[in-house]
Motif scaffolding. Structure first.
Motif, PDB file in Angstrom:
ATOM      1  N   SER A 143     -12.567  -1.581   1.816  1.00  0.00           N
ATOM      2  CA  SER A 143     -12.059  -1.122   3.105  1.00  0.00           C
ATOM      3  C   SER A 143     -10.546  -1.275   3.184  1.00  0.00           C
ATOM      4  O   SER A 143      -9.855  -0.425   3.756  1.00  0.00           O
ATOM      5  N   GLU A 144      -9.998  -2.362   2.599  1.00  0.00           N
ATOM      6  CA  GLU A 144      -8.558  -2.560   2.593  1.00  0.00           C
ATOM      7  C   GLU A 144      -7.857  -1.429   1.847  1.00  0.00           C
ATOM      8  O   GLU A 144      -6.809  -0.939   2.265  1.00  0.00           O
ATOM      9  N   LEU A 145      -8.425  -1.021   0.731  1.00  0.00           N
ATOM     10  CA  LEU A 145      -7.791   0.011  -0.082  1.00  0.00           C
ATOM     11  C   LEU A 145      -7.944   1.403   0.519  1.00  0.00           C
ATOM     12  O   LEU A 145      -6.966   2.157   0.620  1.00  0.00           O
ATOM     13  N   PRO A 170       7.154   4.327   2.868  1.00  0.00           N
ATOM     14  CA  PRO A 170       6.632   2.946   2.906  1.00  0.00           C
ATOM     15  C   PRO A 170       6.423   2.328   1.527  1.00  0.00           C
ATOM     16  O   PRO A 170       6.089   3.015   0.556  1.00  0.00           O
ATOM     17  N   PHE A 171       6.630   1.004   1.470  1.00  0.00           N
ATOM     18  CA  PHE A 171       6.220   0.197   0.323  1.00  0.00           C
ATOM     19  C   PHE A 171       5.116  -0.720   0.826  1.00  0.00           C
ATOM     20  O   PHE A 171       5.346  -1.574   1.679  1.00  0.00           O
ATOM     21  N   ILE A 172       3.902  -0.550   0.320  1.00  0.00           N
ATOM     22  CA  ILE A 172       2.744  -1.328   0.760  1.00  0.00           C
ATOM     23  C   ILE A 172       2.267  -2.181  -0.409  1.00  0.00           C
ATOM     24  O   ILE A 172       2.028  -1.684  -1.510  1.00  0.00           O
ATOM     25  N   ALA A 173       2.146  -3.483  -0.152  1.00  0.00           N
ATOM     26  CA  ALA A 173       1.714  -4.422  -1.197  1.00  0.00           C
ATOM     27  C   ALA A 173       0.344  -4.989  -0.848  1.00  0.00           C
ATOM     28  O   ALA A 173       0.066  -5.310   0.312  1.00  0.00           O
ATOM     29  N   ARG A 187      -4.889   1.085   2.664  1.00  0.00           N
ATOM     30  CA  ARG A 187      -3.536   0.956   2.106  1.00  0.00           C
ATOM     31  C   ARG A 187      -3.055   2.247   1.459  1.00  0.00           C
ATOM     32  O   ARG A 187      -1.850   2.530   1.462  1.00  0.00           O
ATOM     33  N   PHE A 188      -3.950   3.027   0.891  1.00  0.00           N
ATOM     34  CA  PHE A 188      -3.517   4.297   0.303  1.00  0.00           C
ATOM     35  C   PHE A 188      -2.953   5.225   1.374  1.00  0.00           C
ATOM     36  O   PHE A 188      -1.926   5.887   1.165  1.00  0.00           O
ATOM     37  N   GLU A 189      -3.598   5.272   2.527  1.00  0.00           N
ATOM     38  CA  GLU A 189      -3.084   6.111   3.611  1.00  0.00           C
ATOM     39  C   GLU A 189      -1.794   5.544   4.182  1.00  0.00           C
ATOM     40  O   GLU A 189      -0.875   6.289   4.524  1.00  0.00           O
ATOM     41  N   GLN A 190      -1.717   4.218   4.297  1.00  0.00           N
ATOM     42  CA  GLN A 190      -0.502   3.600   4.826  1.00  0.00           C
ATOM     43  C   GLN A 190       0.698   3.850   3.918  1.00  0.00           C
ATOM     44  O   GLN A 190       1.836   3.908   4.377  1.00  0.00           O
ATOM     45  N   ALA A 191       0.445   3.976   2.620  1.00  0.00           N
ATOM     46  CA  ALA A 191       1.532   4.171   1.651  1.00  0.00           C
ATOM     47  C   ALA A 191       1.804   5.637   1.363  1.00  0.00           C
ATOM     48  O   ALA A 191       2.527   5.952   0.413  1.00  0.00           O
ATOM     49  N   GLU A 192       1.279   6.520   2.147  1.00  0.00           N
ATOM     50  CA  GLU A 192       1.431   7.953   1.902  1.00  0.00           C
ATOM     51  C   GLU A 192       2.900   8.329   1.694  1.00  0.00           C
ATOM     52  O   GLU A 192       3.775   7.948   2.465  1.00  0.00           O
TER      53      GLU A 192
END
Length: 514
Positions: A203-205, A187-190, A223-228
């Motif tokens: 909370s977002e981060l 993933p690329f998460i912005a 977002r850190f977990e989403q961008a794993e």
């Protein structure tokens, strides 16, 4: 050259246009109804078609639709005595070159037909559209340096800090770094850290546990977990609240973090790319940004040039954006005349590529005809330039029209003065906007106003003029951002809290949250 066709059931209109065009040595052919014109199209085509919109039998809109289906490059001018919004919208949606309301000025009608005629001639030799486009456009040496840096970083997982002015394309570069990295399949998460309220950014981060705060009814991944295993792009990192900088530093240091309200450490395997338009070194000196976090982020620094530093890319970008905008709207792409393109190339464009893209969207929707001339551009671009001058002369203009304060007339140009004196060379302001016109115009007017107030014995002159100055700037910025005060604050270079306070103090109406 082919003739100009006139389709109108009013014989007097046909006669007047025929005579006027004959004086211009332009051949014409007239029809009293759309049916006869449609029949004639089976064997020949005109150079330009001028048609009434309401006629017995088939209407001008039906004729327009047929012509655009068969001959999309043929300019059609629609005339009508019914100057209502519905007719105008229908004409333009159908692809009309222009809409001419009766009664019309004959000279303006002839001028319009001449423009359509020139467009028709250009259409025959129009260049082919850009084919498959690379992810980032740029031929200027400054952009080639950026491309080389992306290439060198293609197999690296190192943290990158991208700097550059707003609108210069920092997220595009971040996506390119991800696309060409070993993490491309992940993933690329912005996340724009300036767009998230401080209370929600943590909370977002990092996510939150159920019950961590009011409203947290379920566990949420940040977002850190989403961008794993992938890339996390943190835009406008310079605006991150100071206390959150400490938590981000911990993640960059050892790769561990906690969800809000959580007690179990989580491991993050994420590449961080950060971006900012601010000078982080200055914010470190001011105590607004942690020095240790700055050094963690500033492993590899990649600076994006402003559009002013790569003017040779403006024609390429303009053609691309015009084609993209036309594709989205399902219309033919507009083209810029040589003079109009030269004018655009000399603009300062403080909003950079994003501002140029918005301008191209405006041109696609609002500019008449397929060939765009300088006079077809937005009025705020034209206020600082005399278009009778040589278009090759560099134009120092911006979309904000510096040098023209509301209610203050600009000083006469040197050419209009009986004894012109050499003018000083333009000097850029700290944000790169040219202020030569300001020096010659409104500052002189301001000096005269201040002198008059002082001569009258008025007190607190600084406060009075300062409030008017601030009010004018903020009202103008709000007008340009359609009332969005956060956008206005960014354009003015002040903080969100500052503009909110000023709006209240100065009694300014029309502002709203973004």
């Amino acid at each position: 050259m082919k003739s100009i066709w006139i389709v109108d059931d009013d014989e007097s209109i046909r006669w007047v246009l025929e005579k006027a065009l004959a004086r211009e040595n332009l051949a014409t052919r007239s029809f009293s109804n759309a049916r006869d014109a449609i029949a004639a199209l089976q064997t020949e085509t005109p150079q330009v078609l001028v048609s009434d919109i309401r006629m017995p039998g088939s209407s001008g809109l039906e004729l327009l639709q047929l012509v655009k289906n068969r001959y999309p490059g043929l300019p059609v001018i629609i005339m009508t005595a019914f100057s209502d919004l519905e007719s105008a919208v229908a004409a333009f949606q159908g692809g009309a070159f222009e809409y001419l309301a009766k009664p019309f000025d004959l000279d303006k009608a002839v001028e319009l037909i001449r423009r359509a005629l020139e467009e028709s001639v250009r259409e025959a030799s129009a260049p082919q559209s850009i084919g498959e486009t690379p992810e980032i456009l740029g031929q200027a040496p400054a952009m080639q340096d950026v491309f080389r840096a992306i290439g060198r970083l293609s197999q690296s997982n190192v943290t990158v800090l991208i700097t550059g002015e707003s609108g210069s394309g920092k997220e595009l570069v971040a996506r390119a770094l991800h696309k060409h990295s070993p993490r491309a399949a992940q993933p690329f998460i912005a996340l724009n850290t300036a767009a998230i309220p401080k209370d929600l950014l943590e909370s977002e981060l990092f996510g939150h546990e159920r019950g961590a705060f009011t409203g947290a009814q379920t566990t949420r991944r940040g977002r850190f977990e989403q961008a794993e295993n992938g890339t996390l792009f943190l835009d406008e990192i310079g605006d991150m609240p100071f206390d959150l900088q400490t938590r981000l530093l911990r993640v960059l240091s050892d790769g561990h973090f906690y969800r809000v309200g959580g007690h179990q450490p989580l491991k993050a395997n994420v590449r961080v790319i950060a971006a900012t338009h601010q000078k982080l070194e200055q914010r470190v000196r001011e105590g607004l940004f942690r020095e240790d976090l700055y050094h963690r982020l500033n492993v590899i620094r990649l600076r994006l040039p402003s559009l002013r530093e790569r003017r040779e890319d403006i024609p390429l970008l303009t053609r691309y954006f015009l084609q993209q905008s036309a594709k989205q709207l399902g219309v033919d792409a507009k083209r810029m005349s040589d003079d109009a393109m030269a004018f655009l190339t000399q603009l300062d464009l403080p909003g950079n590529v994003r501002q140029l893209e918005n301008l191209c969207n405006w041109i696609t929707v609002m500019a008449p005809g397929q060939m765009v001339e300088v006079k077809d551009l937005p009025q705020e671009l034209l206020q600082v330039q005399d278009f009778s001058a040589d278009p090759a002369v560099p134009v120092k203009a911006t979309l904000d029209s510096p040098g023209f304060a509301p209610g203050i007339a600009p000083a006469p140009s040197p050419s209009s003065s009986p004894n012109p004196s050499p003018s000083p060379s333009p000097s850029p302001s700290p944000n790169g906007i040219n202020v030569a016109h300001a020096d010659a115009g409104w500052l002189a007017q301001l000096e005269a106003v201040a002198a008059g107030m002082l001569a009258d014995g008025q007190s607190e002159v600084m406060d009075a003029l300062g409030r008017q100055f601030e009010s004018t700037l903020i009202r103008t910025a709000l007008k340009h951002t359609h009332g969005r005060k956060n956008d206005a604050a960014i354009r003015l270079g002040i903080g969100r809290n500052t503009i909110t306070r000023k709006i209240q103090e100065l009694g300014i109406d029309g502002a709203r949250e973004d």
